[in-house]
Design a protein around this motif. Sequence first.
Motif, PDB file in Angstrom:
ATOM      1  N   MET A  86     -17.612  -9.675  -8.600  1.00  0.00           N
ATOM      2  CA  MET A  86     -16.536 -10.656  -9.286  1.00  0.00           C
ATOM      3  C   MET A  86     -14.993 -10.507  -8.633  1.00  0.00           C
ATOM      4  N   LYS A  87     -14.257 -11.156  -8.455  1.00  0.00           N
ATOM      5  CA  LYS A  87     -12.863 -11.197  -8.240  1.00  0.00           C
ATOM      6  C   LYS A  87     -12.170 -11.866  -8.931  1.00  0.00           C
ATOM      7  N   THR A  88     -10.675 -11.288  -8.342  1.00  0.00           N
ATOM      8  CA  THR A  88      -9.970 -11.786  -9.835  1.00  0.00           C
ATOM      9  C   THR A  88      -8.462 -11.978  -8.396  1.00  0.00           C
ATOM     10  N   GLU A  89      -7.601 -12.028  -8.653  1.00  0.00           N
ATOM     11  CA  GLU A  89      -6.037 -12.246  -8.643  1.00  0.00           C
ATOM     12  C   GLU A  89      -5.627 -11.563  -8.276  1.00  0.00           C
ATOM     13  N   LEU A  90      -5.075 -10.635  -9.301  1.00  0.00           N
ATOM     14  CA  LEU A  90      -4.187 -10.005  -9.458  1.00  0.00           C
ATOM     15  C   LEU A  90      -5.020  -8.388 -10.784  1.00  0.00           C
ATOM     16  N   LEU A  91      -5.152  -7.591 -10.259  1.00  0.00           N
ATOM     17  CA  LEU A  91      -6.171  -6.382 -10.649  1.00  0.00           C
ATOM     18  C   LEU A  91      -4.824  -5.293 -11.449  1.00  0.00           C
ATOM     19  N   ILE A  92      -4.868  -5.312 -12.091  1.00  0.00           N
ATOM     20  CA  ILE A  92      -3.744  -4.231 -12.993  1.00  0.00           C
ATOM     21  C   ILE A  92      -4.670  -3.290 -13.757  1.00  0.00           C
ATOM     22  N   ILE A  93      -4.436  -2.037 -13.352  1.00  0.00           N
ATOM     23  CA  ILE A  93      -4.837  -0.930 -13.928  1.00  0.00           C
ATOM     24  C   ILE A  93      -4.173  -0.428 -14.662  1.00  0.00           C
ATOM     25  N   GLY A  94      -4.418   0.259 -16.096  1.00  0.00           N
ATOM     26  CA  GLY A  94      -3.453   0.466 -17.215  1.00  0.00           C
ATOM     27  C   GLY A  94      -3.234   0.034 -17.917  1.00  0.00           C
ATOM     28  N   ALA A  95      -3.158  -0.819 -19.001  1.00  0.00           N
ATOM     29  CA  ALA A  95      -2.702  -1.457 -20.276  1.00  0.00           C
ATOM     30  C   ALA A  95      -1.649  -0.660 -21.078  1.00  0.00           C
ATOM     31  N   GLY A  96      -1.188   0.315 -20.257  1.00  0.00           N
ATOM     32  CA  GLY A  96       0.376   0.767 -20.946  1.00  0.00           C
ATOM     33  C   GLY A  96       1.381  -0.203 -21.373  1.00  0.00           C
ATOM     34  N   ALA A  97       2.633   0.188 -21.946  1.00  0.00           N
ATOM     35  CA  ALA A  97       3.660  -0.574 -22.030  1.00  0.00           C
ATOM     36  C   ALA A  97       4.262  -1.530 -20.183  1.00  0.00           C
ATOM     37  N   ALA A  98       3.416  -0.611 -19.498  1.00  0.00           N
ATOM     38  CA  ALA A  98       3.991  -1.819 -18.212  1.00  0.00           C
ATOM     39  C   ALA A  98       3.449  -2.092 -17.847  1.00  0.00           C
ATOM     40  N   GLY A  99       1.413  -1.837 -17.827  1.00  0.00           N
ATOM     41  CA  GLY A  99       0.346  -2.883 -17.789  1.00  0.00           C
ATOM     42  C   GLY A  99       0.596  -4.107 -18.658  1.00  0.00           C
ATOM     43  N   ILE A 100       0.820  -4.362 -19.540  1.00  0.00           N
ATOM     44  CA  ILE A 100       1.242  -5.116 -20.916  1.00  0.00           C
ATOM     45  C   ILE A 100       2.527  -6.494 -20.238  1.00  0.00           C
ATOM     46  N   LEU A 116      -3.219  -5.818  -6.204  1.00  0.00           N
ATOM     47  CA  LEU A 116      -3.139  -4.468  -7.413  1.00  0.00           C
ATOM     48  C   LEU A 116      -1.779  -4.195  -8.115  1.00  0.00           C
ATOM     49  N   ILE A 117      -1.564  -3.877  -8.335  1.00  0.00           N
ATOM     50  CA  ILE A 117      -0.399  -3.524  -9.662  1.00  0.00           C
ATOM     51  C   ILE A 117      -1.283  -2.159 -10.148  1.00  0.00           C
ATOM     52  N   LEU A 118      -1.125  -0.866  -9.858  1.00  0.00           N
ATOM     53  CA  LEU A 118      -1.421   0.575 -10.599  1.00  0.00           C
ATOM     54  C   LEU A 118      -0.125   0.638 -11.307  1.00  0.00           C
ATOM     55  N   ALA A 119      -0.410   0.990 -12.810  1.00  0.00           N
ATOM     56  CA  ALA A 119       0.276   0.884 -14.215  1.00  0.00           C
ATOM     57  C   ALA A 119      -0.638   2.226 -14.703  1.00  0.00           C
ATOM     58  N   SER A 120      -0.470   3.194 -13.933  1.00  0.00           N
ATOM     59  CA  SER A 120      -1.645   3.943 -14.565  1.00  0.00           C
ATOM     60  C   SER A 120      -0.621   5.215 -15.109  1.00  0.00           C
ATOM     61  N   GLY A 121       0.314   5.595 -15.497  1.00  0.00           N
ATOM     62  CA  GLY A 121       0.681   6.241 -16.059  1.00  0.00           C
ATOM     63  C   GLY A 121       1.092   7.381 -15.809  1.00  0.00           C
ATOM     64  N   LEU A 157      -4.865   5.915   0.545  1.00  0.00           N
ATOM     65  CA  LEU A 157      -5.017   4.283   0.814  1.00  0.00           C
ATOM     66  C   LEU A 157      -3.521   3.985   1.941  1.00  0.00           C
ATOM     67  N   GLY A 158      -2.156   4.692   1.984  1.00  0.00           N
ATOM     68  CA  GLY A 158      -1.215   4.689   2.555  1.00  0.00           C
ATOM     69  C   GLY A 158      -0.090   3.684   1.352  1.00  0.00           C
ATOM     70  N   GLU A 159       0.436   2.727   2.160  1.00  0.00           N
ATOM     71  CA  GLU A 159       1.520   1.643   1.553  1.00  0.00           C
ATOM     72  C   GLU A 159       1.083  -0.057   1.915  1.00  0.00           C
ATOM     73  N   PRO A 160      -0.570  -0.024   1.814  1.00  0.00           N
ATOM     74  CA  PRO A 160      -0.373  -1.689   1.744  1.00  0.00           C
ATOM     75  C   PRO A 160      -0.167  -2.703   0.894  1.00  0.00           C
ATOM     76  N   GLU A 161       0.303  -3.647   1.434  1.00  0.00           N
ATOM     77  CA  GLU A 161       1.360  -4.437   1.480  1.00  0.00           C
ATOM     78  C   GLU A 161       0.495  -5.649  -0.488  1.00  0.00           C
ATOM     79  N   TRP A 162       0.159  -5.422  -0.645  1.00  0.00           N
ATOM     80  CA  TRP A 162      -1.156  -6.005  -2.123  1.00  0.00           C
ATOM     81  C   TRP A 162      -0.842  -5.000  -2.949  1.00  0.00           C
ATOM     82  N   LEU A 163      -0.505  -3.527  -2.643  1.00  0.00           N
ATOM     83  CA  LEU A 163      -0.118  -2.622  -3.730  1.00  0.00           C
ATOM     84  C   LEU A 163       1.191  -2.564  -4.745  1.00  0.00           C
ATOM     85  N   PHE A 164       0.588  -1.774  -5.696  1.00  0.00           N
ATOM     86  CA  PHE A 164       1.818  -2.399  -6.431  1.00  0.00           C
ATOM     87  C   PHE A 164       2.330  -1.215  -7.551  1.00  0.00           C
TER      88      PHE A 164
END
Lengths: 479, 293
Positions: free
Chosen positions: B1-15, B110-115, B258-265
């Motif tokens: 499966m594919k998506t443009e933007l994955l956000i991990i964590g649906a807390g205040a920040a992820g939402i 990818l946005i990591l919003a895992s708290g 994973l280091g600091e790839p440009e796709w990771l926020f």
Amino acid sequence: MQSFDVVVIGGGLLGCFAARNLSRWDLHIALIEAREDVCTGISRANTAIVYPGYDHRPGTLKAKMTVRANGSFDSLCRELDVPFCRCGSLMVSYGEQADAVLRKKYENGLSMGVSELRLLRGEEAVKMEPCLAPGVTSALYAPTAGTVNPWELGIAACENAVANGIALCLNTRVFAISHTTDSYRIETNRDVFSARAVINCAGLYADRVQELVFPTSVHIVPDGADYLVLDKAAANLPTHIIQYEPEDGGKGFNAVPTVEGSLLLGPSERDNETDFAVSEKGISFVYGRAGRILPGLDLNEVIRSFAAVRPNPRREDGSSIGSFVIENPAPGFWSLIGIKTPGLTCANELGSYVAERAAEQLAAERNESFDPCRKGIKKVRGIPLERRNAAIQADPNFGEVICCCEDVTKAEVLDAIRRGATTLDGVKRRTGTGMGRCQGSRCQQKLITLLAQELGISEEEVTKDGKGSEILGGGRDEN
Amino acid sequence: MKTELLIIGAGAAGIAAATAAWDAGCRDIVLADRRERPGGILPQCLHEGFGHAQYGRELTGPEYAQQIAQKLNQTGVRLVLGTEVLAVYGNKSAVLSDRSGLTQLHFERLILASGCREKSIGSLPVVGTRPAGIFTAGQAQEMINLHGQDLGKEILILGSGDLGFIMARQFAQSGKHVIALVEKEAHYGGMARNYHRCVEPYKIPILYHTTVAEIHGSGRITGVTLRHLDGGGEEEIPCDTLITALGLLPERDLVRGLGEPEWLFFAGNCHRVHDLVDSAVSEAERIGRAAAE
Ligand SMILES: Cc1cc2nc3c(=O)[nH]c(=O)nc-3n(C[C@H](O)[C@H](O)[C@H](O)COP(=O)(O)OP(=O)(O)OC[C@H]3O[C@@H](n4cnc5c(N)ncnc54)[C@H](O)[C@@H]3O)c2cc1C
Ligand SMILES: Cc1cc2nc3c(=O)[nH]c(=O)nc-3n(C[C@H](O)[C@H](O)[C@H](O)COP(=O)(O)OP(=O)(O)OC[C@H]3O[C@@H](n4cnc5c(N)ncnc54)[C@H](O)[C@@H]3O)c2cc1C
């Protein structure tokens, strides 16, 4: 009154393996354990090393058993479906005195047939383990050394024994034993047992259990030891077991990369304090040694400290005993007294040793249907994704992660409970829940719910490790 | 499966990040959380004190969560709950696990919003036994507010941060005896606002320059030894519950190595720990817009 051919007292590593090996014979066997689960005593806290055997005096039972046990550990762990990592050990020295000790151990090992043993120069050791503090003068490399999770091994042996027909009696404490010509009468808080033979594996209390019916010349004088556990994600973890041989001949020190991936550090030395409580002096010893030998470790990554108790066997005159003590004070009664290191390594050997003697005495026939194999709880952590996906398709509970630090799913927890876990610690010992860096703060509520549901009890009755350790309501005793 | 933007964590920040990214034009967003409802830690924060900067009044955690979830619902963000993200790989893919199976999801960003996670007492050199009755503050909050549990009666709290304060008040309000908050520094760690609201009115003592040195009790905790670090010696205090509020650590294990790839926020508490949800949200909105470009 329940009648058995053999009663094994104590469900630690030794009792579980005695029971497993007894079940190779056509005998009616009971394993009696005082606590709510097996492997909650000495066996729950130790260094987890499967020793190569070069430490012991050649020709002794201990030396022979250790070398033999080490050689068959892969097949034992295959039979019991328990992870075993033969990571090898490096015993390191930082000076001439310790160099000489290592040389002696090396020669000792060679004479006993410890295979692949090598004496390395300091530089070679540092090349193998760059995390070692500089200045290593020599190292004894034993590729056959390994590590296993002690309670996982003990529980596996117990499950295998039960599958082969033994009766497991938990929450059953022996308080009196009497002997008539051809049988023993064993009184417990639950029931009276009669048996033609008794194997006493009561760990820290083995001397006292024997004294319920026979005198013993060996007494257990316990002392404590402390350990630290470092998170598996910490940097600069060694990949071999590191053993430090101090120049002044003092207490050694181990760093063990466990099968779970964390690093175990210890044990400490301590005086006088003999319970399973971590001591101040001991823990600062471990911090100090770890910092000195493995300076690259970040000790802020410690996730847990715990204490162990050593069952030191002593003679009447107080002198200590180096060999394994197996007493046979009367026909049909055997005691394993004060079995400390390498009791984990030799658990199956010791169990088989006493089982054979008991079987001989009782003129038992072989149990033709004995199956040495046990299947462990199916775990999905780290397995290939296709297989993990297939597991979820077969049982959706494999898709639900309960412990996110150690990646343990609901299916594993349910399996553990069905296999006999009745407490949070029981689930932890079988699946690894709560062993990671959050130490259970995120999964405990889910586990309480599952335990209550599966055991048909209320959540208030769920305990950490048996009665008196209720999680909710401030402990139930005060209610 | 594919998506443009994955956000991990649906807390205040992820939402907030998901909503902002949608508003900035990104039309293919997956927002995943292991919990069964959105909001992260908000649903368990029953106290008022959220969103003053945004709404001009103070909401409870669940109310605040509802506000931001409403905005999220007006977007086409795919919210997948009850879903554990098991791993993130350098080839821009992640593995998601739920009761129907594993999904390998390829993403552009990818946005990591895992708290964050709470520091546990195991990390401190506290000696003694390891009995039942020791909880982290956030764990206690979740067990009491979301599961209706009763943890104990005689409560000692180690640490004087906001979480310690909020739990102190909650225990006091429900008729429990909060013996004290124990703090090794000379000053409390939480916000003054929370001190005045949660600690002062209930006359809960804070013992400064003090720490828990030893834990007592074999089944359930029966007490602790307090050590006064300014030379005041030690004392034993009975308690049946110990709450640890030792601080929060950003949760970034998924991207370790994973280091600091440009796709990771990073957004929210996994980026840095935010005292106020407003600040977590405004940061996340910025990051959501940046990731949408
Ligand atoms: C600090 C330390 C480090 C060690 N490190 C290693 C190592 O690295 N490698 C290695 O090979 N070995 C090691 N060992 C040795 C190994 O851990 C022990 O030999 C082994 O665990 C002993 O198990 P046990 O069954 O005798 O005792 P236990 O596990 O204590 O079992 C005894 C059981 O008997 C029960 N019991 C007692 N009294 C009664 C009664 N009256 N009625 C019913 N039940 C009763 C108890 O509840 C307990 O469960 C170490 C030991 C220690 C202490
Ligand atoms: C007890 C407490 C009280 C507070 N009180 C106030 C207050 O009164 N006023 C105020 O303004 N602010 C307050 N705050 C601060 C503010 O609420 C938080 O900073 C903010 O809510 C954090 O949001 P977050 O999205 O970063 O993290 P979280 O809410 O923690 O969300 C992270 C989410 O990620 C999920 N997740 C993590 N890893 C994975 C994975 N691998 N797979 C799937 N899902 C995953 C988690 O399940 C979680 O739902 C408080 C915070 C706490 C802890």
